[in-house]
Design an enzyme around this catalytic site. Sequence first.
Site, PDB file in Angstrom:
ATOM      1  N   GLU A   1      36.149  40.619  37.675  1.00 32.79           N
ATOM      2  CA  GLU A   1      34.730  40.357  37.443  1.00 32.79           C
ATOM      3  C   GLU A   1      34.501  39.215  36.471  1.00 32.79           C
ATOM      4  OE1 GLU A   1      36.192  43.314  37.323  1.00 32.79           O
ATOM      5  OE2 GLU A   1      35.410  44.260  39.129  1.00 32.79           O
TER       6      GLU A   1
ATOM      7  N   HIS B   1      24.432  49.664  43.197  1.00 32.42           N
ATOM      8  CA  HIS B   1      24.895  51.010  42.841  1.00 32.42           C
ATOM      9  C   HIS B   1      24.529  51.366  41.407  1.00 32.42           C
ATOM     10  CE1 HIS B   1      27.069  50.110  46.468  1.00 32.42           C
ATOM     11  NE2 HIS B   1      27.444  51.363  46.575  1.00 32.42           N
TER      12      HIS B   1
ATOM     13  N   HIS C   1      43.678  27.947   9.438  1.00 33.83           N
ATOM     14  CA  HIS C   1      42.797  28.106  10.600  1.00 33.83           C
ATOM     15  C   HIS C   1      41.346  28.158  10.130  1.00 33.83           C
ATOM     16  CE1 HIS C   1      41.547  29.506  14.630  1.00 33.83           C
ATOM     17  NE2 HIS C   1      40.621  30.113  13.941  1.00 33.83           N
TER      18      HIS C   1
ATOM     19  N   ASP D   1      30.367  59.606  43.668  1.00 32.31           N
ATOM     20  CA  ASP D   1      31.459  58.808  43.099  1.00 32.31           C
ATOM     21  C   ASP D   1      31.647  59.066  41.608  1.00 32.31           C
ATOM     22  OD1 ASP D   1      32.822  57.524  45.104  1.00 32.31           O
ATOM     23  OD2 ASP D   1      31.476  55.804  45.167  1.00 32.31           O
TER      24      ASP D   1
ATOM     25  N   GLY E   1      46.614  30.586  21.822  1.00 29.40           N
ATOM     26  CA  GLY E   1      46.093  31.899  21.453  1.00 29.40           C
ATOM     27  C   GLY E   1      45.297  32.524  22.577  1.00 29.40           C
TER      28      GLY E   1
ATOM     29  N   LEU F   1      36.930  32.653  23.557  1.00 28.66           N
ATOM     30  CA  LEU F   1      38.129  32.097  24.200  1.00 28.66           C
ATOM     31  C   LEU F   1      38.416  32.742  25.555  1.00 28.66           C
ATOM     32  CD1 LEU F   1      40.287  31.746  20.988  1.00 28.66           C
ATOM     33  CD2 LEU F   1      39.369  29.894  22.382  1.00 28.66           C
TER      34      LEU F   1
ATOM     35  N   PHE G   1      30.279  47.358  36.961  1.00 31.25           N
ATOM     36  CA  PHE G   1      31.417  46.457  36.783  1.00 31.25           C
ATOM     37  C   PHE G   1      31.010  45.108  36.192  1.00 31.25           C
ATOM     38  CE2 PHE G   1      33.166  49.010  40.548  1.00 31.25           C
ATOM     39  CZ  PHE G   1      33.621  50.006  39.702  1.00 31.25           C
TER      40      PHE G   1
ATOM     41  N   GLY H   1      33.818  28.884  23.145  1.00 28.15           N
ATOM     42  CA  GLY H   1      33.886  29.393  21.774  1.00 28.15           C
ATOM     43  C   GLY H   1      34.247  30.861  21.809  1.00 28.15           C
TER      44      GLY H   1
END
Lengths: 608, 608
Positions: free
Chosen positions: B357, B407, B252, B415, B147, B117, B382, B115
């Site tokens: 990811e 991390h 739609h 970093d 889509g 997408l 991430f 649901g």
Amino acid sequence: MPADDVLLKKMAQKLRRHCLESTAEAASGHPTTCMSCAELVSVLFFDEMHFDPADPSGTDADVFVLSKGHAAPILWAALKEAGAIREDLLSLRRFDSPLEGHPTFRSPWVRVATGSLGQGLSSSAGMALGRRLNGSQGRIYTLLGDGEMAEGSVWEAAAFASFHALDNLCAIVDVNRLGQSGPTMYQHDTGVYEARLKAFGWDVAVVDGHDVAAVRAAFGRARGARGRPFALVARTLKGKGVSFLEDKDGWHGKPVKKGEELAKAVAELGDTGVSIRVEARRYSPSPARAASRLTLTPGYDLGQEVATREAYGTALAKLARTSPEVIAVDGDTKNSTFSERIKEVGPERHVEAYIAEQTLAGVALGLATEGKIPFASTFACFLSRAYDFVRMAGYSNPPHLVFCGSHSGVSIGEDGPSQMGLEDLAMFRAVTAATVLYPSDGVSGERLVEAAAQTEGIVYIRTSRPKTPVLYSNEEYFPIGQSKTLRAGAKDAVTVVAAGVTLHEALKAHDVLAKEGIAIRVIDLYSVKPLDVETLRKAAAETRAIVSVEDHSVCGGIGEAVAAAVAGRTRVEILGVRELPRSGKPAELMKAYGIDATAIVEAVRRLL
Amino acid sequence: MPADDVLLKKMAQKLRRHCLESTAEAASGHPTTCMSCAELVSVLFFDEMHFDPADPSGTDADVFVLSKGHAAPILWAALKEAGAIREDLLSLRRFDSPLEGHPTFRSPWVRVATGSLGQGLSSSAGMALGRRLNGSQGRIYTLLGDGEMAEGSVWEAAAFASFHALDNLCAIVDVNRLGQSGPTMYQHDTGVYEARLKAFGWDVAVVDGHDVAAVRAAFGRARGARGRPFALVARTLKGKGVSFLEDKDGWHGKPVKKGEELAKAVAELGDTGVSIRVEARRYSPSPARAASRLTLTPGYDLGQEVATREAYGTALAKLARTSPEVIAVDGDTKNSTFSERIKEVGPERHVEAYIAEQTLAGVALGLATEGKIPFASTFACFLSRAYDFVRMAGYSNPPHLVFCGSHSGVSIGEDGPSQMGLEDLAMFRAVTAATVLYPSDGVSGERLVEAAAQTEGIVYIRTSRPKTPVLYSNEEYFPIGQSKTLRAGAKDAVTVVAAGVTLHEALKAHDVLAKEGIAIRVIDLYSVKPLDVETLRKAAAETRAIVSVEDHSVCGGIGEAVAAAVAGRTRVEILGVRELPRSGKPAELMKAYGIDATAIVEAVRRLL
């Protein structure tokens, strides 16, 4: 080799030397990923790009975006050699230096923070589009790594760029074969990237990324591209130029050691005594912009039923009429978020990002760097798709960037949980730089859009699907960081804090309790962040307890914000969604998850 | 037309009728997107797929994934016609029905909620990979909309599937031309999808999606595919079969009205009296699995310096030795998260998702549905890239699915902010279904990995980069929902609540204050969710105030969780990150952002 090529090659070696030295000094960082792209960066900064080393704004000049942000040392080195920055390169990664480990807004030469891979291309596409809309010249050059080509966001952006025929955009893919923990998916198979980029509508040149002449020629082709974006797919070697680093695994994110190891590496680079003066080169000035006025006046009757999402669209169109900077970006939900209303002002004021929320966010950020005031909207739940982009936008410190999430909470009803934004307040509140706003009626909806446009940095506006009655007069203002106390009296027993759809439930609860002789205070917490701590603490002092009620997860939203603000001062009962919701009618769901008027009445009674 | 084709065509019409009727009854939903794929679904359920209508598990059978989740009505209709479910289709979207607006775990036939997408293909790839690893037969069929092909996550998953040569995976793209708010990017240009999928390593057949014979033939080709996944790109018409809906914009997510409009639509479908009996078809049984033991014993000395991220990897390898289900998935950070340790048990125990990811999360979810216990790891920051996938995994209710973010926080150091997870606790806490764990040393690190493997549903483990001394004996257990009180006495003035790296700062603060004669209680809140409310309230009652300290944004993390738990019982001061951080040494940053021992000492003094 022509003299120019020799110089550019030597500059590449010098950039390598800087990167080896600065990372060795910092004892951390990524020299080898800088070394693979040294010729690419040398050619870009000392030959290809038109820019003024004295002007980091990029106005009427080419702009460089380092999507592979871990190569920051070579960006700092190139800027230093170009005379654009004065910082000591050896201050890399130090607490007192703007030369951070990955690019952030602390360098004025960084338009968009990078370091979370796969984000540079979408913001670059936004910049390229912004330039076209503004009638500005100057190209966007975006350097990507091959590792980050695995990120779907790169392909979203690639599709967006070709769909919009952004021929002022040039991507350079540094195919150095090695990722962090091993080889990349396709190693040196440049044909894979070539075929994919072509299938995504790009012109492509495959080059040896260490061959200065070939790279220059490819940039020449790119400059001549018409109607589609251009990509250089450059075969390179990670650690290029130093025998014990070159194309070797195990050297990702690892500097050489100061002393003997560094000396050995630098010696292999040969003569690095070159310097190249960068003359300011600019394009003809951009057209002057019309004056802008970021104010509006709502036009509702009290009690009129209107959804805050609709007020959002109405306000957007109003602002767009008086401010050429205001622009909407949407992810194929424009008829639900009502962002399509802005099209009444002009079709070019609305950018369709299609169902690609990372691109939605990235393009909006890129537009922001070109002086636009972008409003990026989709369902609140789908902004979770772009959360990393929102987070990184924080480190980009854009002048203005507004996100709007519609269809928040269980009050959307039958579509079910996949379409309910129940985490969006937690998401945006946790982003240190963000302002979070939550209107409850048409007037506050429009006023908060107005306030958002006037607010620096990242703003989130949460709108709702159901229609709700207008509570405020059109002259009411909603300053950020404040709240509205809608019901108050000397005998208030409990304070109810709500926002959006639950505010209306709180008002209903007030009336039910009033009939029983129980007075409650009702506060509209339209500014979720920053929070009106003063008013909340006053309520904590003047009433026996606080009930907060929100159409959101109980974690990370309004309730916890309030609890933290009044900790130790009064009891707080948090009403919100605690379990996995399901499809049903809005009223059924608000009842089932304990956030309707009945639930508020019961909570107040418990606290008496 | 052969008799079979006629029947399947009639079934398609019947499915259309069901979708028109159920959405008309619900007065909401997406009939037209169901109608475009009716032949595709008819052929899949009544011809192509091998499955047992009495067994939703999908074991030794083909599995269907509806990536375009808004077409849920046709999934329910096909299941009903196949005899797999008994629910009244007219209960669609009702609060008391498992036939939700979009597929969720409330139907046993839904392996992964959809649901949002663009998510179905990555979880399908995980299932396909899981089957290969388990030696199980049965194919995965995934129906996508055109889509959603704009979502980058689809292309991540496409690359993953071809890289891993998943020839047991078949994608069907329903190219119906129309999105929610207008035409899709490429409308009926099926060549674009064909070229892109081929460039991404897939075999492709382009078909007329309403031509039953062509669709059947294409599935035959797909079944014969070897070494690469197969995609049917099907040209279709949204609203197919009803003249006033077919290929029309503006329909739609809009049902026809009950009564005359519905009757008119249904009449156009012709004879829908068909029924097709689905016989149970299964593949030969999967190989028996070895017995599994999900326990381990840490082996540390007190005071030994070890990072919790390393303990994570060590524990993973230990569990993998005694449990064949345990598997690691990582996003090219395996040498930083230490997930690579599992490779010591066998290289097939580690899945490399590369820098993607969303695929990392989706593949892990797919593996979970195949009986694996997946541990999906990358840097905490991430995981924000995969937040929508985490959220949707909640609605998939997987038996086991562990995420690990390494991390976390400013304590990573040089970093810089792009690599610091400062929002991950807020992110995972807000997901209603998730358990959130945060170890502080080697022993708790291993024990919490053990606990996570034994916990149902979604678990998040937050690990840290710096080494920290071992605090606990190897025999210590860390039950979920509890905490550890490390320092306590009758005269404790203030309670300090911490976890991870800040726990060690709290212990240092304890010693500093002890020298001044000030006793503090120190609680290790290793179970961030569920929270040990009882112990916190006891501390609130027995000490004057609580200081919480976390290497995370002050919003949505430990501090607010604690404030909510003890609201009204005691004062709470929240120490955490309040501004945009920067590069620097870990200790410098913890000091600068007020979460080190000195900051804790000062906070305690303020509260005395």
